[in-house]
Design a protein around this motif. Structure first.
Motif, PDB file in Angstrom:
ATOM      1  N   LEU A  34      36.329  35.754  45.624  1.00 44.28           N
ATOM      2  CA  LEU A  34      36.896  36.576  44.545  1.00 44.28           C
ATOM      3  C   LEU A  34      38.393  36.297  44.374  1.00 44.28           C
ATOM      4  O   LEU A  34      38.885  36.164  43.239  1.00 44.28           O
ATOM      5  CB  LEU A  34      36.617  38.048  44.854  1.00 44.28           C
ATOM      6  CG  LEU A  34      36.984  39.069  43.794  1.00 44.28           C
ATOM      7  CD1 LEU A  34      35.972  40.215  43.781  1.00 44.28           C
ATOM      8  CD2 LEU A  34      38.376  39.621  44.023  1.00 44.28           C
ATOM      9  N   ILE A  35      39.093  36.172  45.470  1.00 41.96           N
ATOM     10  CA  ILE A  35      40.537  35.849  45.389  1.00 41.96           C
ATOM     11  C   ILE A  35      40.689  34.507  44.655  1.00 41.96           C
ATOM     12  O   ILE A  35      41.522  34.356  43.758  1.00 41.96           O
ATOM     13  CB  ILE A  35      41.184  35.782  46.791  1.00 41.96           C
ATOM     14  CG1 ILE A  35      41.063  37.120  47.511  1.00 41.96           C
ATOM     15  CG2 ILE A  35      42.661  35.369  46.685  1.00 41.96           C
ATOM     16  CD1 ILE A  35      41.394  37.044  49.016  1.00 41.96           C
ATOM     17  N   GLY A  36      39.854  33.547  45.023  1.00 43.43           N
ATOM     18  CA  GLY A  36      39.922  32.220  44.403  1.00 43.43           C
ATOM     19  C   GLY A  36      39.643  32.275  42.913  1.00 43.43           C
ATOM     20  O   GLY A  36      40.290  31.578  42.119  1.00 43.43           O
ATOM     21  N   ALA A 187      51.429  39.519  46.405  1.00 44.49           N
ATOM     22  CA  ALA A 187      51.418  40.798  45.662  1.00 44.49           C
ATOM     23  C   ALA A 187      50.643  40.638  44.356  1.00 44.49           C
ATOM     24  O   ALA A 187      49.791  41.484  44.012  1.00 44.49           O
ATOM     25  CB  ALA A 187      52.851  41.256  45.400  1.00 44.49           C
ATOM     26  N   GLY A 188      50.883  39.566  43.623  1.00 42.90           N
ATOM     27  CA  GLY A 188      50.169  39.305  42.364  1.00 42.90           C
ATOM     28  C   GLY A 188      48.686  39.093  42.606  1.00 42.90           C
ATOM     29  O   GLY A 188      47.839  39.563  41.831  1.00 42.90           O
ATOM     30  N   ALA A 189      48.356  38.406  43.699  1.00 40.44           N
ATOM     31  CA  ALA A 189      46.951  38.138  44.024  1.00 40.44           C
ATOM     32  C   ALA A 189      46.215  39.441  44.334  1.00 40.44           C
ATOM     33  O   ALA A 189      45.043  39.614  43.992  1.00 40.44           O
ATOM     34  CB  ALA A 189      46.857  37.182  45.208  1.00 40.44           C
ATOM     35  N   ALA A 193      43.039  40.551  42.303  1.00 37.12           N
ATOM     36  CA  ALA A 193      41.768  40.686  43.026  1.00 37.12           C
ATOM     37  C   ALA A 193      41.178  42.073  42.812  1.00 37.12           C
ATOM     38  O   ALA A 193      39.969  42.230  42.636  1.00 37.12           O
ATOM     39  CB  ALA A 193      41.980  40.410  44.514  1.00 37.12           C
ATOM     40  N   SER A 194      42.051  43.066  42.790  1.00 37.08           N
ATOM     41  CA  SER A 194      41.589  44.439  42.573  1.00 37.08           C
ATOM     42  C   SER A 194      40.959  44.575  41.174  1.00 37.08           C
ATOM     43  O   SER A 194      39.884  45.158  41.014  1.00 37.08           O
ATOM     44  CB  SER A 194      42.788  45.368  42.754  1.00 37.08           C
ATOM     45  OG  SER A 194      42.402  46.668  42.543  1.00 37.08           O
ATOM     46  N   ALA A 195      41.615  43.992  40.167  1.00 40.26           N
ATOM     47  CA  ALA A 195      41.095  44.048  38.794  1.00 40.26           C
ATOM     48  C   ALA A 195      39.765  43.290  38.696  1.00 40.26           C
ATOM     49  O   ALA A 195      38.814  43.754  38.056  1.00 40.26           O
ATOM     50  CB  ALA A 195      42.123  43.441  37.828  1.00 40.26           C
ATOM     51  N   TYR A 199      36.018  44.723  37.689  1.00 46.28           N
ATOM     52  CA  TYR A 199      35.205  44.096  36.651  1.00 46.28           C
ATOM     53  C   TYR A 199      33.800  43.803  37.192  1.00 46.28           C
ATOM     54  O   TYR A 199      32.786  44.107  36.558  1.00 46.28           O
ATOM     55  CB  TYR A 199      35.889  42.806  36.171  1.00 46.28           C
ATOM     56  CG  TYR A 199      35.009  41.900  35.368  1.00 46.28           C
ATOM     57  CD1 TYR A 199      34.680  42.213  34.036  1.00 46.28           C
ATOM     58  CD2 TYR A 199      34.486  40.728  35.928  1.00 46.28           C
ATOM     59  CE1 TYR A 199      33.848  41.369  33.305  1.00 46.28           C
ATOM     60  CE2 TYR A 199      33.658  39.893  35.197  1.00 46.28           C
ATOM     61  CZ  TYR A 199      33.339  40.219  33.896  1.00 46.28           C
ATOM     62  OH  TYR A 199      32.514  39.397  33.171  1.00 46.28           O
ATOM     63  N   GLU A 200      33.753  43.239  38.420  1.00 42.98           N
ATOM     64  CA  GLU A 200      32.442  42.885  38.990  1.00 42.98           C
ATOM     65  C   GLU A 200      31.608  44.133  39.273  1.00 42.98           C
ATOM     66  O   GLU A 200      30.395  44.136  39.086  1.00 42.98           O
ATOM     67  CB  GLU A 200      32.617  42.022  40.254  1.00 42.98           C
ATOM     68  CG  GLU A 200      33.192  40.654  39.906  1.00 42.98           C
ATOM     69  CD  GLU A 200      33.019  39.577  40.977  1.00 42.98           C
ATOM     70  OE1 GLU A 200      32.359  39.839  42.004  1.00 42.98           O
ATOM     71  OE2 GLU A 200      33.549  38.470  40.758  1.00 42.98           O
ATOM     72  N   GLU A 201      32.271  45.215  39.702  1.00 41.30           N
ATOM     73  CA  GLU A 201      31.547  46.479  39.950  1.00 41.30           C
ATOM     74  C   GLU A 201      30.969  47.023  38.643  1.00 41.30           C
ATOM     75  O   GLU A 201      29.839  47.508  38.604  1.00 41.30           O
ATOM     76  CB  GLU A 201      32.480  47.510  40.595  1.00 41.30           C
ATOM     77  CG  GLU A 201      32.786  47.244  42.064  1.00 41.30           C
ATOM     78  CD  GLU A 201      31.552  47.063  42.938  1.00 41.30           C
ATOM     79  OE1 GLU A 201      30.574  47.826  42.764  1.00 41.30           O
ATOM     80  OE2 GLU A 201      31.547  46.132  43.763  1.00 41.30           O
TER      81      GLU A 201
END
Ligand SMILES: O=C([O-])CC(=O)C(=O)O
Ligand SMILES: [Mg+2]
Length: 212
Positions: A34-36, A187-189, A193-195, A199-201
């Motif tokens: 997901l981070i990637g 910090a940006g990642a 990643a949270s956003a 979206y995936e949820e």
């Protein structure tokens, strides 16, 4: 030195560790995949460098090491440079016939605070490494042990699994594999990643409601 070895052939470079490891720990709660995805699906290590030990979840700041094929004098020298939270990332030239590190040196490294180990080459003592609870990633496993003549480097940028790994870069690993990013982008990642997870949820909830 951990053993009585002449390490004069090992070049050692200083580097800054600027990563906020608390923030990196938060980022490491997200899957590497997901981070990637939020980073153009780039920056992930060659997946042929696989988790070897049963608990692969790992995060930290890179301590880069470059070894000659089948020789680990630089790893011995690197023990003196470990700071808590470091992940030792070793370019062993992709050579898998001879292990570059085993459980003895790994245990010494853990005592110095090493949080994980990544080897573009082989390790040995796989069962003992598992018992140590250390996350270990490597291209291979071999019972043949390393020579200790050098040369090598500690702290200089290395290639590992097709990625450039700089001293102080952030590395995160899970069962899928590894990702590397500069500390200034953590910090940006985390926000991205949270956003992406939200979206995936939302997508999963929609699939499930359509399926019922
Ligand atoms: O003998 C070596 O240099 C590698 C090894 O197996 C260990 O560290 O346990
Ligand atoms: Mg051993």
């Amino acid at each position: 030195m951990f053993m009585d070895l002449d390490a004069s052939s090992i070049r050692v470079a200083a580097f800054d560790r600027t990563a906020d490891l608390g923030q990196v720990e938060q980022l490491a709660k997200f899957p590497v995949a997901l981070i990637g995805d939020t980073r153009g699906r780039m920056g992930m290590m060659d997946p042929r460098i696989r988790p070897i030990t049963p608990k692969p979840l790992m995060f930290g700041s890179i301590l880069p090491v470059w070894c000659r094929e089948g020789d680990n004098l630089a790893v011995h020298r690197a023990l003196e440079e470990i700071r808590p939270g470091d992940v030792m990332v070793i370019n062993a030239m992709g050579e898998v016939t001879r292990a570059i590190i085993g459980a003895l040196i790994a245990e010494a490294a853990v005592i110095h605070g090493m949080a994980g180990l990544v080897v573009d080459g082989s390790i040995r003592d796989a069962e003992e490494l598992a018992e140590l609870g250390l996350p270990v990633y490597a291209r291979g496993v071999s019972p043949a042990g390393p020579y200790k003549s050098g040369p090598g480097t500690v702290g200089e940028s290395v290639a590992c699994g097709s990625l450039v790994c700089r001293g102080g870069d952030v590395i995160i690993g899970d069962a899928d594999g590894l990702i590397v990013l500069p500390p200034s982008e953590v910090a940006g990642a985390l926000t991205a990643a949270s956003a992406q997870q939200d979206y995936e949820e939302t997508m999963k909830t929609r699939f499930r409601s359509q399926g019922s």
